[in-house]
Design an enzyme around this catalytic site. Structure first.
Site, PDB file in Angstrom:
ATOM      1  CB  VAL A  12      -0.959  -0.016   1.214  1.00 49.69           C
ATOM      2  CG1 VAL A  12      -1.721   1.297   1.312  1.00 49.69           C
ATOM      3  CG2 VAL A  12      -1.933  -1.181   1.102  1.00 49.69           C
ATOM      4  CB  THR A  87      -3.631  -3.214  10.460  1.00 49.79           C
ATOM      5  OG1 THR A  87      -4.168  -3.416   9.134  1.00 49.79           O
ATOM      6  CG2 THR A  87      -3.350  -1.755  10.664  1.00 49.79           C
ATOM      7  CD  GLU A 151      -5.657  -0.756   0.627  1.00 50.03           C
ATOM      8  OE1 GLU A 151      -5.884  -1.031  -0.562  1.00 50.03           O
ATOM      9  OE2 GLU A 151      -5.602  -1.603   1.530  1.00 50.03           O
ATOM     10  NE  ARG A 154      -9.050  -4.781  -8.384  1.00 44.02           N
ATOM     11  CZ  ARG A 154      -9.661  -4.620  -9.562  1.00 44.02           C
ATOM     12  NH1 ARG A 154     -10.443  -5.562 -10.031  1.00 44.02           N
ATOM     13  NH2 ARG A 154      -9.483  -3.527 -10.279  1.00 44.02           N
ATOM     14  CG  LEU A 250     -20.909 -13.402  -9.706  1.00 49.06           C
ATOM     15  CD1 LEU A 250     -22.038 -13.441 -10.731  1.00 49.06           C
ATOM     16  CD2 LEU A 250     -21.363 -14.083  -8.423  1.00 49.06           C
ATOM     17  CG  HIS A 251     -14.348 -15.481 -11.841  1.00 45.16           C
ATOM     18  ND1 HIS A 251     -14.774 -15.787 -13.112  1.00 45.16           N
ATOM     19  CD2 HIS A 251     -14.040 -14.167 -11.858  1.00 45.16           C
ATOM     20  CE1 HIS A 251     -14.729 -14.707 -13.862  1.00 45.16           C
ATOM     21  NE2 HIS A 251     -14.285 -13.702 -13.130  1.00 45.16           N
ATOM     22  CB  CYS A 260      -7.531  -7.595   1.865  1.00 47.16           C
ATOM     23  SG  CYS A 260      -6.294  -6.324   1.614  1.00 47.16           S
ATOM     24  CE  LYS A 321      -4.826 -10.456  -6.689  1.00 48.25           C
ATOM     25  NZ  LYS A 321      -5.680  -9.283  -6.773  1.00 48.25           N
TER      26      LYS A 321
HETATM   27  C1  UDX Z   1      -8.846  -7.249  -2.173  1.00 46.57           C
HETATM   28  C2  UDX Z   1      -9.887  -6.209  -2.644  1.00 46.57           C
HETATM   29  O1  UDX Z   1     -10.355  -6.550  -3.949  1.00 46.57           O
HETATM   30  C3  UDX Z   1      -9.294  -4.838  -2.621  1.00 46.57           C
HETATM   31  O2  UDX Z   1     -10.275  -3.872  -3.016  1.00 46.57           O
HETATM   32  C4  UDX Z   1      -8.834  -4.583  -1.196  1.00 46.57           C
HETATM   33  O3  UDX Z   1      -8.384  -3.310  -1.004  1.00 46.57           O
HETATM   34  C5  UDX Z   1      -7.797  -5.617  -0.782  1.00 46.57           C
HETATM   35  O4  UDX Z   1      -8.367  -6.907  -0.907  1.00 46.57           O
HETATM   36  P1  UDX Z   1      -6.777  -8.580  -3.219  1.00 46.57           P
HETATM   37  O5  UDX Z   1      -6.665  -9.243  -1.887  1.00 46.57           O
HETATM   38  O6  UDX Z   1      -5.554  -8.089  -3.872  1.00 46.57           O
HETATM   39  O7  UDX Z   1      -7.788  -7.320  -3.127  1.00 46.57           O
HETATM   40  O8  UDX Z   1      -7.416  -9.639  -4.221  1.00 46.57           O
HETATM   41  P2  UDX Z   1      -8.790  -9.885  -4.968  1.00 46.57           P
HETATM   42  O9  UDX Z   1      -8.557  -9.791  -6.412  1.00 46.57           O
HETATM   43  O10 UDX Z   1      -9.883  -9.085  -4.409  1.00 46.57           O
HETATM   44  O11 UDX Z   1      -9.027 -11.434  -4.619  1.00 46.57           O
HETATM   45  C6  UDX Z   1      -9.211 -11.884  -3.286  1.00 46.57           C
HETATM   46  C7  UDX Z   1      -9.433 -13.372  -3.235  1.00 46.57           C
HETATM   47  O12 UDX Z   1     -10.676 -13.723  -3.802  1.00 46.57           O
HETATM   48  C8  UDX Z   1      -8.385 -14.191  -4.004  1.00 46.57           C
HETATM   49  O13 UDX Z   1      -8.072 -15.339  -3.252  1.00 46.57           O
HETATM   50  C9  UDX Z   1      -9.100 -14.562  -5.289  1.00 46.57           C
HETATM   51  O14 UDX Z   1      -8.610 -15.718  -5.885  1.00 46.57           O
HETATM   52  C10 UDX Z   1     -10.519 -14.730  -4.787  1.00 46.57           C
HETATM   53  N1  UDX Z   1     -11.536 -14.538  -5.823  1.00 46.57           N
HETATM   54  C11 UDX Z   1     -11.724 -13.310  -6.377  1.00 46.57           C
HETATM   55  C12 UDX Z   1     -12.348 -15.601  -6.214  1.00 46.57           C
HETATM   56  O15 UDX Z   1     -12.202 -16.727  -5.724  1.00 46.57           O
HETATM   57  N2  UDX Z   1     -13.330 -15.367  -7.130  1.00 46.57           N
HETATM   58  C13 UDX Z   1     -13.544 -14.153  -7.692  1.00 46.57           C
HETATM   59  O16 UDX Z   1     -14.481 -14.042  -8.510  1.00 46.57           O
HETATM   60  C14 UDX Z   1     -12.714 -13.094  -7.306  1.00 46.57           C
END
Ligand code: UDX
Length: 429
Positions: A12, A87, A151, A154, A250-251, A260, A321
């Site tokens: 961040v 945090t 913030e 992603r 929605l995956h 996060c 991811k």
């Molecule tokens: C997230 C939030 O999107 C972001 O706005 C916030 O500030 C921090 O946390 P991030 O942790 O980087 O971001 O990843 P994100 O792309 O949101 O994915 C989070 C988790 O959900 C991953 O494990 C991902 O694989 C999973 N996911 C996401 C799914 O299983 N299906 C989806 O459709 C989307």
């Protein structure tokens, strides 16, 4: 243009510092880690984040971005000080605010009159007030302002998310302070919400909890699709066209993870507990997320003819991811570790996890995706890296003991895989 100190050079902090410099501000970013500061000063980014390296180099060249050791050096004389420290989730599930307190205490004496301390770290509702108190106790001058500016970055698209956000949210007791902070984003085209600190802090938790719940929901639908012979990918398509639902998040997959969602959902649940509110819906989303991981382990067990003990399992993907090198709270790591604990020999390949992968207990690390599959009884795809789609699957099948694939990300084409002789298990189809 303003002079800005950024405390913390993690995901961040670094993104914030580099992007604010790109917007034309004068930014000094401070971190405790002298080695990290040394590398950053040479233009080397410690993290994999698209576009970040370029912005760091641009900032260093223009002189608008500097890196220093420590919060004091970053904040001295700054008009705005952004707190971007970790945090982490404490043992009790609550966010540990030790680093925020320490940073606020440290910067308090060097703040100039009229300076604003902006909290960007994800902190429980009420923390802006707490920062204010720590600053006063630390000897800050009277007219220092405090604001919350959560913030929504992603990992993997953090720079884009910062410069093209869906919204900018600023919370401050004094609206004039909130407006001053929002003006730092001049040049960014997005709706701006200036509100009170508690609401701004809640926006962040509510957004992440909602998205996590959305994924838990679609995972549950996927599981049900398996039972009734529906294809979740068709179902999601049919749902997503409704603009109130939308296609994003929605995956179905192995469950959500990362730095996060797990931490923020746990913290929000604690906030609810403290307020004597039974947030059963959120608790359900968290519990089913854990169950989803276990469900993936069961799929691998099935693919290995019912027992993991003594089986050889190939793993593709360890990061939480694709397009990140982050292993924090990765479902992939949790699932791979469960496979090891159940007695399987697990050989894993990830294109970005690097040395950190070698520290995961019990895992063999493969040099490439093919190497991971040698003599395997089953292959499990745990992270949706695009490159996994385009491999030579005939070669993969030939190298495996049994051509079985568990595709927890629905990344591969089931018909094509079956044509090649693979047993295929996806999620919800
Ligand atoms: C997230 C939030 O999107 C972001 O706005 C916030 O500030 C921090 O946390 P991030 O942790 O980087 O971001 O990843 P994100 O792309 O949101 O994915 C989070 C988790 O959900 C991953 O494990 C991902 O694989 C999973 N996911 C996401 C799914 O299983 N299906 C989806 O459709 C989307």
């Amino acid at each position: 243009m303003s002079s800005i100190g950024v405390v913390g050079a993690g995901y961040v902090g670094l993104t914030t510092a580099a992007c604010l410099a790109h917007l034309g501000h004068d930014v000094v970013c401070g971190d405790l880690d002298a080695e990290k500061v040394r590398r950053l000063t040479k233009g080397e980014s410690p993290i994999l984040e698209e576009g970040l390296d370029d912005l760091i180099v641009e900032g260093l060249r223009s002189g608008r971005l500097r890196f220093v050791v420590g919060a004091t050096a970053a904040s001295t004389g700054a008009e705005f000080v952004f707190l971007c420290v970790a945090t982490p989730q404490g043992a009790d599930g609550r966010a540990d605010l030790g680093a925020i307190d320490a940073a606020a205490r440290e910067v308090a004496p060097v703040l100039i009159p009229g300076a604003v301390v902006v909290n960007k770290s994800t902190v429980p509702v009420g923390s802006t007030e707490r920062v204010d108190r720590v600053l006063r106790e630390g000897g800050a001058v009277a007219d220092v302002g405090v604001a919350s500016n959560p913030e929504f970055l992603r990992e993997g698209t953090a720079v884009r998310d910062f410069l093209h956000p869906s919204r900018v949210v600023v919370g401050a007791e004094d609206a004039a302070v909130g407006v001053r902070v929002s003006e730092l984003y001049r040049g960014v085209h997005a709706p701006v919400l200036v509100t009170d600190p508690a609401s701004a802090e809640m926006v962040k938790y509510a957004s992440n909890a909602f998205l996590a719940t959305k994924i838990s929901f679609v995972n549950a639908i996927a599981n049900l699709c398996e039972a009734v012979n529906a294809d979740v990918r068709e179902v999601v398509l049919g749902m997503g066209y409704d603009p109130r639902i939308g296609f994003e998040f929605l995956h179905p997959g192995p469950g959500w993870g990362g730095s996060c969602f797990p931490k923020d959902t746990a913290a929000l649940l604690n906030t609810a507990d403290d307020a004597d509110y039974d947030f059963a819906l959120l608790r359900g989303a968290i519990t089913s997320n854990q169950a989803q991981r276990e469900r993936m382990v069961a799929k691998v067990r099935d693919a290995c003819s019912g027992t993991l003990a003594g089986a050889r399992v190939a793993v593709w993907g360890l990061t939480f991811k694709a397009n990140t090198d982050d292993l924090r709270d990765s479902p992939a790591v949790a699932i791979a570790t469960s496979l090891v604990e159940a007695g399987a020999t697990v050989r894993a390949y990830d294109p970005a996890a690097g040395e950190a992968a070698g520290e995961i207990a019990g895992l063999e690390i493969a040099a490439d995706p093919y190497d991971a599959c040698a003599d395997a009884d089953a292959l499990v795809v745990l992270t949706e890296w695009d490159q996994f789609r385009w491999l030579d699957f005939e070669r993969v099948a030939a190298s495996m003991r049994r051509a079985e694939v568990v595709d927890t990300r629905n990344l591969l084409d089931p018909a094509a895989m079956r044509r090649l002789g693979f047993g295929y298990r996806g999620v919800g189809r």
